[in-house]
Write a protein that holds these residues in place. Structure first.
Motif, PDB file in Angstrom:
ATOM      1  N   ARG A 186      45.880  43.384  36.176  1.00 10.72           N
ATOM      2  CA  ARG A 186      46.934  42.559  35.584  1.00 10.72           C
ATOM      3  C   ARG A 186      46.388  41.602  34.528  1.00 10.72           C
ATOM      4  NH1 ARG A 186      49.628  39.212  39.902  1.00 10.72           N
ATOM      5  NH2 ARG A 186      47.426  38.897  40.477  1.00 10.72           N
ATOM      6  N   TYR A 187      45.097  41.270  34.600  1.00  8.86           N
ATOM      7  CA  TYR A 187      44.528  40.323  33.636  1.00  8.86           C
ATOM      8  C   TYR A 187      44.235  40.977  32.278  1.00  8.86           C
ATOM      9  CZ  TYR A 187      43.810  37.141  37.557  1.00  8.86           C
ATOM     10  OH  TYR A 187      44.006  36.304  38.624  1.00  8.86           O
ATOM     11  N   LEU A 188      44.277  42.293  32.181  1.00  7.69           N
ATOM     12  CA  LEU A 188      43.942  42.991  30.939  1.00  7.69           C
ATOM     13  C   LEU A 188      45.188  43.172  30.089  1.00  7.69           C
ATOM     14  CD1 LEU A 188      41.574  44.404  29.461  1.00  7.69           C
ATOM     15  CD2 LEU A 188      42.333  46.526  30.552  1.00  7.69           C
ATOM     16  N   HIS A 189      45.126  42.753  28.832  1.00 10.68           N
ATOM     17  CA  HIS A 189      46.247  42.915  27.903  1.00 10.68           C
ATOM     18  C   HIS A 189      45.684  43.270  26.526  1.00 10.68           C
ATOM     19  CE1 HIS A 189      45.524  38.918  25.986  1.00 10.68           C
ATOM     20  NE2 HIS A 189      45.080  38.614  27.192  1.00 10.68           N
ATOM     21  N   ASP A 190      46.120  44.395  26.022  1.00 10.78           N
ATOM     22  CA  ASP A 190      45.692  44.876  24.703  1.00 10.78           C
ATOM     23  C   ASP A 190      44.163  44.976  24.610  1.00 10.78           C
ATOM     24  OD1 ASP A 190      48.356  44.889  23.910  1.00 10.78           O
ATOM     25  OD2 ASP A 190      48.262  42.812  23.194  1.00 10.78           O
ATOM     26  N   GLY A 191      43.521  45.371  25.711  1.00  8.24           N
ATOM     27  CA  GLY A 191      42.069  45.509  25.717  1.00  8.24           C
ATOM     28  C   GLY A 191      41.319  44.200  25.793  1.00  8.24           C
ATOM     29  N   LEU A 192      42.018  43.087  26.010  1.00 13.97           N
ATOM     30  CA  LEU A 192      41.392  41.769  26.046  1.00 13.97           C
ATOM     31  C   LEU A 192      41.659  41.099  27.393  1.00 13.97           C
ATOM     32  CD1 LEU A 192      42.427  40.447  22.501  1.00 13.97           C
ATOM     33  CD2 LEU A 192      40.242  41.510  23.156  1.00 13.97           C
ATOM     34  N   VAL A 193      40.798  40.153  27.714  1.00 14.11           N
ATOM     35  CA  VAL A 193      40.958  39.300  28.897  1.00 14.11           C
ATOM     36  C   VAL A 193      40.827  37.857  28.444  1.00 14.11           C
ATOM     37  CG1 VAL A 193      40.014  38.621  31.134  1.00 14.11           C
ATOM     38  CG2 VAL A 193      40.102  41.032  30.503  1.00 14.11           C
ATOM     39  N   THR A 194      41.818  37.037  28.779  1.00 15.70           N
ATOM     40  CA  THR A 194      41.777  35.617  28.432  1.00 15.70           C
ATOM     41  C   THR A 194      41.062  34.859  29.539  1.00 15.70           C
ATOM     42  OG1 THR A 194      43.869  35.807  27.234  1.00 15.70           O
ATOM     43  CG2 THR A 194      43.153  33.596  27.857  1.00 15.70           C
ATOM     44  N   VAL A 195      39.986  34.177  29.181  1.00 11.64           N
ATOM     45  CA  VAL A 195      39.186  33.410  30.132  1.00 11.64           C
ATOM     46  C   VAL A 195      39.378  31.928  29.823  1.00 11.64           C
ATOM     47  CG1 VAL A 195      36.898  32.971  31.065  1.00 11.64           C
ATOM     48  CG2 VAL A 195      37.522  35.273  30.317  1.00 11.64           C
ATOM     49  N   ARG A 196      39.729  31.162  30.866  1.00 10.33           N
ATOM     50  CA  ARG A 196      39.965  29.724  30.723  1.00 10.33           C
ATOM     51  C   ARG A 196      38.865  28.964  31.442  1.00 10.33           C
ATOM     52  NH1 ARG A 196      45.816  27.812  32.130  1.00 10.33           N
ATOM     53  NH2 ARG A 196      46.079  28.802  30.080  1.00 10.33           N
ATOM     54  N   VAL A 197      38.338  27.928  30.766  1.00  7.63           N
ATOM     55  CA  VAL A 197      37.311  27.054  31.341  1.00  7.63           C
ATOM     56  C   VAL A 197      37.914  25.665  31.452  1.00  7.63           C
ATOM     57  CG1 VAL A 197      35.005  26.101  31.083  1.00  7.63           C
ATOM     58  CG2 VAL A 197      35.472  28.446  30.340  1.00  7.63           C
ATOM     59  N   SER A 198      38.024  25.182  32.694  1.00  9.77           N
ATOM     60  CA  SER A 198      38.552  23.839  32.958  1.00  9.77           C
ATOM     61  C   SER A 198      37.451  23.033  33.622  1.00  9.77           C
ATOM     62  CB  SER A 198      39.774  23.893  33.878  1.00  9.77           C
ATOM     63  OG  SER A 198      40.755  24.773  33.350  1.00  9.77           O
ATOM     64  N   GLU A 199      37.236  21.805  33.128  1.00  8.07           N
ATOM     65  CA  GLU A 199      36.140  20.992  33.639  1.00  8.07           C
ATOM     66  C   GLU A 199      36.586  19.545  33.742  1.00  8.07           C
ATOM     67  OE1 GLU A 199      31.418  20.070  32.626  1.00  8.07           O
ATOM     68  OE2 GLU A 199      32.687  21.204  31.228  1.00  8.07           O
ATOM     69  N   VAL A 200      36.226  18.924  34.863  1.00  6.39           N
ATOM     70  CA  VAL A 200      36.458  17.491  35.070  1.00  6.39           C
ATOM     71  C   VAL A 200      35.113  16.870  35.376  1.00  6.39           C
ATOM     72  CG1 VAL A 200      37.620  15.743  36.444  1.00  6.39           C
ATOM     73  CG2 VAL A 200      38.788  17.892  35.930  1.00  6.39           C
ATOM     74  N   GLU A 201      34.662  15.937  34.519  1.00  3.29           N
ATOM     75  CA  GLU A 201      33.342  15.337  34.671  1.00  3.29           C
ATOM     76  C   GLU A 201      33.472  13.832  34.590  1.00  3.29           C
ATOM     77  OE1 GLU A 201      28.851  15.686  32.745  1.00  3.29           O
ATOM     78  OE2 GLU A 201      30.571  16.670  31.817  1.00  3.29           O
ATOM     79  N   ASP A 202      32.934  13.141  35.606  1.00  4.87           N
ATOM     80  CA  ASP A 202      32.931  11.673  35.660  1.00  4.87           C
ATOM     81  C   ASP A 202      34.342  11.111  35.550  1.00  4.87           C
ATOM     82  OD1 ASP A 202      30.180  11.692  35.850  1.00  4.87           O
ATOM     83  OD2 ASP A 202      29.897  11.581  33.678  1.00  4.87           O
ATOM     84  N   GLY A 203      35.311  11.794  36.222  1.00  6.83           N
ATOM     85  CA  GLY A 203      36.685  11.297  36.241  1.00  6.83           C
ATOM     86  C   GLY A 203      37.460  11.565  34.976  1.00  6.83           C
ATOM     87  N   ARG A 204      36.872  12.243  33.976  1.00 11.71           N
ATOM     88  CA  ARG A 204      37.559  12.526  32.723  1.00 11.71           C
ATOM     89  C   ARG A 204      37.818  14.021  32.607  1.00 11.71           C
ATOM     90  NH1 ARG A 204      33.235   9.362  30.695  1.00 11.71           N
ATOM     91  NH2 ARG A 204      32.353  11.315  29.917  1.00 11.71           N
TER      92      ARG A 204
END
Length: 922
Positions: free
Chosen positions: A690-708
């Motif tokens: 289900r994650y594959l669309h038009d031969g691509l995969v969208t990867v998301r990077v979420s980060e919380v560091e020092d409360g920000r």
């Protein structure tokens, strides 16, 4: 000569003075007391006359009482009083201190519960700092009760509980009991418990090495910790110096005075929790007892326990009932004489009920004496092998014993209730003549039984929909009582069908029909035991199948994940490969490299693929939805995922070049080649298409560091989807893709591909081969849930089989004693001696066979009702849960089918073939 009537004395009147009439209530009480006194005397005399029947009933009542009394006394001794717990924790010290925070704390009176609103665990605390808090003249010693320790055993590495304390100090010495040797005096010496000595195969003076080979210890003493009889090793404090705060470390203190409220408050203000030898009062204005309060028992659990006890009581009543029924038939002439002498129906009932009272009291007394005596005698075994801790004082929980005695007397009275009712309604003339009153099957009992069966089934179904075990058990009890009411009618119908059978089975069915008061309870006892076993077995089998269906393996079956323990030296890939080839016979080994947001960063980091909008479900799991929206979600193709998938939807990120991919996912070589090509081209691989669309995969990077919150970045990368991957959802990134996302990666373990899961011995050899490079943790994928219900099903079937054989044996013995005159008649008309043995076999077969068949049918019906009701309850839920399949517990049924055969063979084996001859004519 004439007789004259003498004249009365002048002071005495000729007419008698009328006596005062006692009140009606007192007169009735006196009559009732006298009637019961006479009935109890008759019951005592009858118990002495019928010794075999008395012993049988006493055994049936005393055995469960003895077992429960044993458990009650053992539990009461194992449950320490607050003062015993304090003495065990303190030894000879005045107080125990635990520095838990650098802010004020609140605690209960005994120091078993505490609370702090702020503050952190203080840094490493020294003895001087603790002594300074206590004041001049105080002395302390540190005890660390939980030190991780893995030692080399004779066959494999053994994990034991280490405790760091100075046993040369009298304060710490009071916590142990020395069995042999002396206390450790330097870091290289240890004292071990007897269990650790047996497991590690040690002796005094021998050396034992740590699993990583970093150091060795010499055994100089054998000690016993009363709170833990398992494998424990007492270390010298210098062997494991404290390098970080110890949240569970405690200090034993010896103070010059007493530990009063003022001292406790002062220590609490410094963040120290105090356990004093004697309870202290709460300081003014502070509530120090609410944390130590015990929450009351769950009413649902209490009602469930009461109902289970009721099922056990019903089983005892059904097993004991035939003995009372036979006793009443053998005493029908005596009871008829009581009726001729003016005894009414109530007095006849009291005579029979008195048997239940007398035998119940005797059975309760015998069971309590045996149970409590066995608990006291078997106390060392229970301490060592069950509770793994020393008990407190000798006590026996008097409240529970009184309750058990009352239940035993109640069981005797209930078992005699139906025979007492029958005795009060017997024909007096038939009893005087010794004739047997024909059994009559009354239609109202059949109607009542069917009503109870239907009502109990409905109540069990309702309880299943409400997930209430108490209601389900209530329905089961009502259903069993209904079947008890229907059994006499069933016996009459089967007796009429026995006309076409040979002599022995025809007589057995006829006797069971005639003696329904004795045969019906025995059949019902078998039925109740078998039905409970089959119903619980069916549910466990269905639950096991449901768990197996919902199980998602972490790796392909037989593959092994290896992780290093600690931050020391680690083996190389080549060394792990050599060990796998020599111990597992395979050489397929690859590195496992999880991805992270960057080296040296802290905080929260999430790396996951993003579902396209066309594939994302519009509803979020865990949110309470109306019925209409739940129905739409169940019909939406985008939401056709099981509930387990939703709640386990974490996608595990990692970095790979195609080497670890087949070992982690188990895909075929062609798929592996295609996925490896994408990875080497700088793309990513996902295990969910289900994650594959038009031969691509969208990867998301979420980060919380020092409360920000750092900016969330989405990247479309070339991708490949595995359609038949094993294991949890994975996101495998190429090194180029990881660098593009700003991620870092490092080897964290190894995955080994094997054809069959290695056993414990192979795992131990593998860990031993790599022991010079550090301690390793192995996780083996066995391909299914770790638990197997087959042994439990067989145990339930064995328990039901034991009850079946016992009930059949009792009923057969009672039938043989009751039918002795008929056996004499058979001998007189020339019957062969083997007829008696065949008759006993058929009588046992009637009891065990009918009871087992009824129990199997009732048990399967109960399991079906419960499972269908539970499935209907969750039929409209979303996410869609896995339904319970209806499975027949074939292992249990196989045992239960063989049980009647065993009962019949036993009856034939223990029955003498010789027919009795009461009188010989010359």
């Amino acid at each position: 000569m004439s007789l004259r009537r003498p004249k009365p004395p002048p002071e005495r009147a000729d007419s008698e003075t009328p006596r005062p009439v006692a009140p009606v209530g007192r007169r009735r009480f006196a009559e009732l007391t006298g009637s019961w006194r006479a009935a109890l005397r008759i019951a005592r005399r009858e118990s002495r006359r019928s010794r075999r029947r008395t012993v049988l009933v006493l055994a049936m009542i005393a055995m469960p009482v003895a077992a429960l009394a044993f458990l009650a006394a053992s539990y009461d001794m194992a449950e320490l009083t607050p003062q015993e717990r304090i003495d065990r924790r303190l030894g000879v010290a005045d107080a125990q201190l635990q520095w838990i925070a650098n802010a004020p704390v609140e605690q209960d009176e005994w120091g078993e519960g505490w609370y702090t609103r702020e503050g952190e665990i203080p840094s490493t605390v020294t003895s001087a700092e603790v002594s300074a808090l206590l004041g001049p003249g105080s002395r302390v010693t540190e005890v660390r009760p939980h030190v991780p320790l893995t030692l080399r055993g004779p066959h494999r590495d053994e994990v034991v509980n280490g405790r760091a304390l100075d046993l040369t100090d009298p304060l710490a010495r009071g916590l142990v009991r020395f069995r042999a040797g002396r206390a450790p005096q330097q870091p290289g010496e240890v004292a071990v418990s007897p269990a650790a000595m047996r497991r590690l195969d040690l002796r005094l003076g021998r050396a034992v090495a740590a699993a990583d080979g970093s150091r060795a210890y010499t055994v100089v003493g054998v000690v016993e910790f009363p709170d833990d009889l398992g494998p424990v090793v007492a270390l010298h404090p210098g062997a494991v110096p404290a390098t970080s705060p110890e949240p569970d470390g405690v200090w034993l203190a010896d103070v010059p005075g007493t530990v009063d409220t003022e001292m406790v408050s002062r220590l609490n203000d410094s963040g120290v929790v105090v356990t004093a030898r004697h309870g202290f009062g709460s300081p003014p204005g502070a509530d120090r007892t609410w944390l130590g309060s015990v929450v009351g028992d769950n009413p649902n659990d209490l009602s469930t326990g009461v109902l289970i006890a009721g099922l056990g009581l019903l089983e005892v009543v059904l097993l004991v009932g035939p003995a009372f029924a036979v006793g009443v038939r053998r005493r029908r002439r005596d009871l008829a004489l009581v009726a001729v002498a003016g005894g009414d129906a109530a007095q006849l009932r009291r005579v029979v009920l008195a048997d239940g009272v007398v035998l119940g009291v005797l059975g309760a007394a015998a069971g309590l004496l045996v149970g409590v005596g066995a608990a006291f005698a078997g106390r060392p075994l229970m301490e060592q092998y069950v509770f793994s801790a020393r008990f407190g004082g000798y006590r026996c929980w008097p409240t529970a014993l009184v309750l058990l005695a009352g239940v035993a007397v109640l069981a005797g009275v209930l078992a005699a209730l139906a025979p007492a009712w029958t005795a009060a309604r017997q024909d007096v003339s038939a009893g005087l003549a010794g004739r047997r009153t024909p059994a009559k099957s009354q239609g109202r009992w059949l109607a009542l039984g069917l009503t109870l069966v239907v009502g109990g089934a409905g109540l069990a179904a309702f309880g299943a929909t409400r997930t209430s075990p108490a209601v389900v058990l209530t329905g089961l009890i009502l259903g069993e009582l209904g079947l008890v009411c229907c059994t006499p009618t069933l016996l009459g119908a089967l007796a009429r069908l026995g006309r076409v059978l040979p002599l022995a089975p025809r007589i057995a069915l006829r006797d069971a029909s005639r003696n329904r008061a004795a045969a019906a309870p025995a059949i019902c006892a078998v039925m109740a035991a078998v039905a409970s076993s089959v119903a619980l077995g069916g549910y466990l089998a269905s639950d096991g199948a449901r768990d197996a269906r919902a199980y998602r393996p972490a790796l392909p079956t037989g593959h092994v994940l290896v992780y290093p323990v600690g931050t020391g030296e680690q083996p190389t890939l080549a060394q792990v490969t050599d060990a796998a080839r020599s111990q597992f016979g395979v050489g397929a080994v690859a590195l496992v490299q999880p991805a992270s947001c960057g080296a040296g960063r802290g905080g929260y980091c999430d790396i996951a693929p993003v579902l396209p909008l066309a594939q994302a479900c519009p509803w979020q799991p865990g949110v309470q939805l109306p019925a209409a929206q739940r129905q739409q979600a169940r019909a939406d193709p985008r939401c056709q995922i099981r509930g387990a998938d939703y709640f386990g939807g974490y996608v595990e990120p990692g970095v790979d070049d195609g080497t670890a991919l087949p070992l982690l996912t188990g895909v075929d070589p062609a798929t592996t080649a295609a996925a490896t090509a994408v990875l080497r081209a700088g793309g990513v691989v996902v295990t969910d298409p289900r994650y594959l669309h038009d031969g691509l995969v969208t990867v998301r990077v979420s980060e919380v560091e020092d409360g920000r919150d750092r900016p969330i970045t989405d990247h479309d990368l070339p991708g490949y989807a595995l359609t038949r991957a094993t294991g949890p959802p994975r996101l495998l990134l190429s090194s180029a893709a990881a660098r593009q996302l700003g991620l870092s990666w490092a080897p964290a373990g190894w995955v080994i591909g094997t054809t069959t899961p290695p056993d414990e011995e192979q795992q131990a050899r593998f860990a031993a081969a790599l022991r010079p490079f550090g301690t390793l943790s192995l996780s083996v994928e066995n391909g299914g849930p770790p638990h197997d219900v087959s042994p439990l099903l067989l145990l339930l079937a064995a328990a039901a089989g034991l009850i079946t054989v016992g009930a059949a044996g009792i009923a057969t013995a009672l039938a043989a004693a009751e039918g002795r005159a008929e056996l004499t008649t058979l001998a007189a008309v020339g019957a062969a001696p083997a007829v008696r043995r065949v008759l006993a076999i058929c009588q046992a077969g009637v009891i065990a066979g009918i009871g087992s068949v009824l129990g199997i049918v009732a048990g399967l019906g109960t399991a079906a009702i419960v499972l269908v009701s539970v499935n209907r309850q969750y039929a409209s839920d979303w996410p869609v849960p896995d339904p319970y399949p209806f499975l027949v517990p074939w292992p249990a049924l196989g045992v239960l089918v063989l049980v009647p055969v065993v009962a019949m063979l036993g009856a034939g084996l223990f029955t003498r073939a010789r027919l009795p001859i009461e009188r010989r004519l010359d």
